[in-house]
Design an enzyme around this catalytic site. Structure first.
Site, mmCIF file in Angstrom:
data_model
loop_
_atom_site.group_PDB
_atom_site.id
_atom_site.type_symbol
_atom_site.label_atom_id
_atom_site.label_comp_id
_atom_site.label_asym_id
_atom_site.label_seq_id
_atom_site.Cartn_x
_atom_site.Cartn_y
_atom_site.Cartn_z
ATOM 1 N N ASP A 1 58.130 9.470 7.545
ATOM 2 C CA ASP A 1 58.149 10.472 8.627
ATOM 3 C C ASP A 1 56.783 10.620 9.306
ATOM 4 O OD1 ASP A 1 60.638 10.788 7.612
ATOM 5 O OD2 ASP A 1 60.532 12.964 7.432
ATOM 6 N N ASP B 1 70.747 8.872 7.619
ATOM 7 C CA ASP B 1 69.512 9.001 6.849
ATOM 8 C C ASP B 1 69.767 8.819 5.345
ATOM 9 O OD1 ASP B 1 66.978 9.662 6.050
ATOM 10 O OD2 ASP B 1 66.921 11.598 7.058
ATOM 11 N N GLY C 1 62.279 1.997 6.702
ATOM 12 C CA GLY C 1 61.767 0.622 6.762
ATOM 13 C C GLY C 1 61.849 -0.128 5.448
#
Ligand code: GLA
Length: 530
Positions: free
Chosen positions: A352, A292, A331
């Site tokens: 999210d 992440d 993205g």
């Protein structure tokens, strides 16, 4: 005049003199006290001017501390400046420091919702004892102390490798299926919950219909040890034993980290320790890594992402253990174009998800254009499922599952598998819908029509049948239709089946029209022939 009188006189004259002296002295003191009182606060301020950098350490409850920095500027009673939370800079909208009490308000914007965080502190020597208030959460207390501006900065930028193509790891030939802790548990995930999920995945029948991965998201991390090895925090006493437990159930286990110094929840990231962490994960028996971006954004730019992710792709590969590599950078930088090159098996395509219709609708209906980039081993990931978390209706959750299936998205349940309603089970374990998601050919879904609130999307399947979703985004039930000719099956004798009602539907004539509930879907599988 006797002695006593004298005494008395003297006393009285003394008293007079005394009282006159007392009066003058008292006056002096009154003036001093008065001037102290009027100047006092300024003098106190001069001694404890809060201007400068502060670091607040808040216990996370698992042995870690989360650091928040403050860049304060005090002028009289007023305090301005900003709160620095990882990559986020929150301006202080309200700030006072009166009689040793600090009160700050900072506004944080998350998913276009503004929330106010309050910080209340009292001086304790050179430190500030602080309480942080965040709407909807219990207040958290910690201690702030002075620090340097450098402490709030990220570590220096490490050089990045030259780009090359990381060989395909051969995993995730169909979209990964499993469970992830974040949507339901966030920071509260622990060893017991993960074991419970593994048990429930088997007991509920989810394993039998294809769910495999039990993925631990953020907040399992502890500090690094003296050799720089990542440790677990006290919620996860023994990661190897936990992995063994999950494996013994015939399931696989996933973990989470990020390329920055800190994860999104402020825990230890893999920055500068990529290879070391990959080896640790392999030694624990980890089968899946979600990686992440978060604080990496303070060091690298979007155009560096490919090299940053390649570093971990190479590291995972070098361990020799098959580990699914899940990219999470929301993205950005058209990740679908380079995700496979860094060894990525899936990549997040959005921010999210939340457990509400607006979030689902915004994400779910904005994914069709990039569907062509998904292929076996490399999938678009519009985020994890919210099915069963309670914020949406069953029709909305059926839309969620249908869209994800048509998009060939990973199916990572995000609910508590230990107590699912029959309805939740029927949605997550609809084998006919799962079969569309898992179709081996992974042909891209196509939008057949969009008309107001109606969306019709179809996907050709390996067996030459077509899956078609008739969606109604409106707040009222509506008729949604499709011409068979649009599906390239016109003129043939057709059979069609409703995959939520589990029954055949009449497929005669040129067109099929269904009444679709508000925010709902009718999902069909249409085939030529009897
Ligand atoms: C980011 C990710 C989420 C979750 C959290 C954990 O917000 O997008 O899916 O992993 O971090 O902190």
């Amino acid at each position: 005049m006797n002695k006593t009188d004298l005494h008395e006189f003297r006393d009285s004259s003394f008293d007079f003199r005394l009282s006159s002296f007392a009066f003058r002295t008292a006056l002096k003191y009154i003036l001093v006290v008065f001037s102290f009182l009027s100047l006092g606060p300024r003098l106190v301020v001069a001694q404890t001017d809060l201007t400068g950098f502060w670091v607040l350490r808040l216990p996370t409850g698992d042995g870690n501390y989360r650091e928040t920095f403050f860049d304060l500027k005090q002028s009289g009673d007023a305090v301005a400046g900003k709160v620095l939370q990882g990559a986020r800079e929150l301006p202080i909208s309200e700030g006072t420091f009166k009689s040793g009490h600090l009160h700050l308000v900072a506004t944080v914007r998350f998913q276009s919702v503004e929330r106010q965080i309050t910080y209340d502190g009292t001086t304790e020597g050179t430190k500030l004892s602080m309480t942080v208030g965040f709407p909807g959460r219990d207040p958290v207390a910690g201690t702030a102390e002075r620090t340097s501006p450098e402490a709030a900065l990220p570590p220096p930028r490490l050089p990045l490798p030259a780009l090359h193509d990381v060989p395909d790891n051969g995993l995730a030939r169909t979209p990964p299926m499993g469970w992830n802790s974040w949507n339901k548990f966030a920071g509260k995930v622990d060893d017991a919950a993960v074991r419970g999920m593994a048990d429930a995945m088997v007991a509920s029948g989810m394993k039998a219909v294809g769910y495999t991965y039990i993925n631990i998201d953020d907040t399992w991390e502890g500090p690094r040890d003296a050799q720089g090895n990542i440790t677990t925090n006290r919620k996860f006493p023994d990661m190897k034993a936990l992995a063994d437990y999950v494996h013994a159930k015939g399931l696989r286990i996933g973990i989470y980290s990020g390329p920055g110094p800190k994860t999104c929840a402020g825990y230890e990231g893999s920055y500068g320790h990529e290879l070391q962490d990959a080896k640790t994960y392999a030694a624990w028996g980890i089968d899946y890594l979600k990686y992440d971006w978060c604080s990496a954004g303070r060091i690298y730019k979007d155009e560096d992402m490919q090299a940053v992710y390649q570093k971990m792709g190479d590291a995972l590969r070098s361990t020799g253990r098959p580990i699914v590599f899940s990219l999470c950078q929301y993205g950005r930088a058209e990740v679908w174009k380079w995700g496979p090159k860094v060894g990525g098996n899936l990549w997040r395509t959005t921010g999210d998800i939340s457990d509400n219709w607006k979030s689902l609708e915004n994400i779910g209906f904005s994914q069709f254009e990039i569907a062509v980039f998904a292929r076996p081993g490399h999938w678009n990931d519009p985020d994890m499922l919210e099915i069963g978390n309670g914020g949406m209706t069953a029709d909305e959750y059926r839309t969620h599952m249908s869209l994800w299936a048509l998009l060939a998205a990973p199916l990572l349940a995000g609910n508590d598998l230990r107590n699912m309603s029959e309805e939740t089970k029927s949605i997550l374990m609809n084998t006919e819908v799962i079969a569309i998601d898992q179709d081996a050919e992974a042909k891209p879904v196509q939008v057949i029509s969009r008309d107001g609130n109606s969306v019709v999307a179809a996907r050709l399947l390996q067996d030459h049948s077509t899956a078609v979703g008739l969606f109604n985004r409106g707040d009222q039930a509506a008729e949604v239709g499709v011409n068979w000719s649009a599906l390239n099956v016109a003129g043939k004798k057709l059979t069609a089946r409703d995959l939520w009602k589990h029954q055949p539907v009449e497929a005669t004539g040129d067109r099929y029209t269904a009444s679709v509930p508000a925010h709902g879907v009718v999902l069909l599988k249409v085939a030529a022939g009897p």
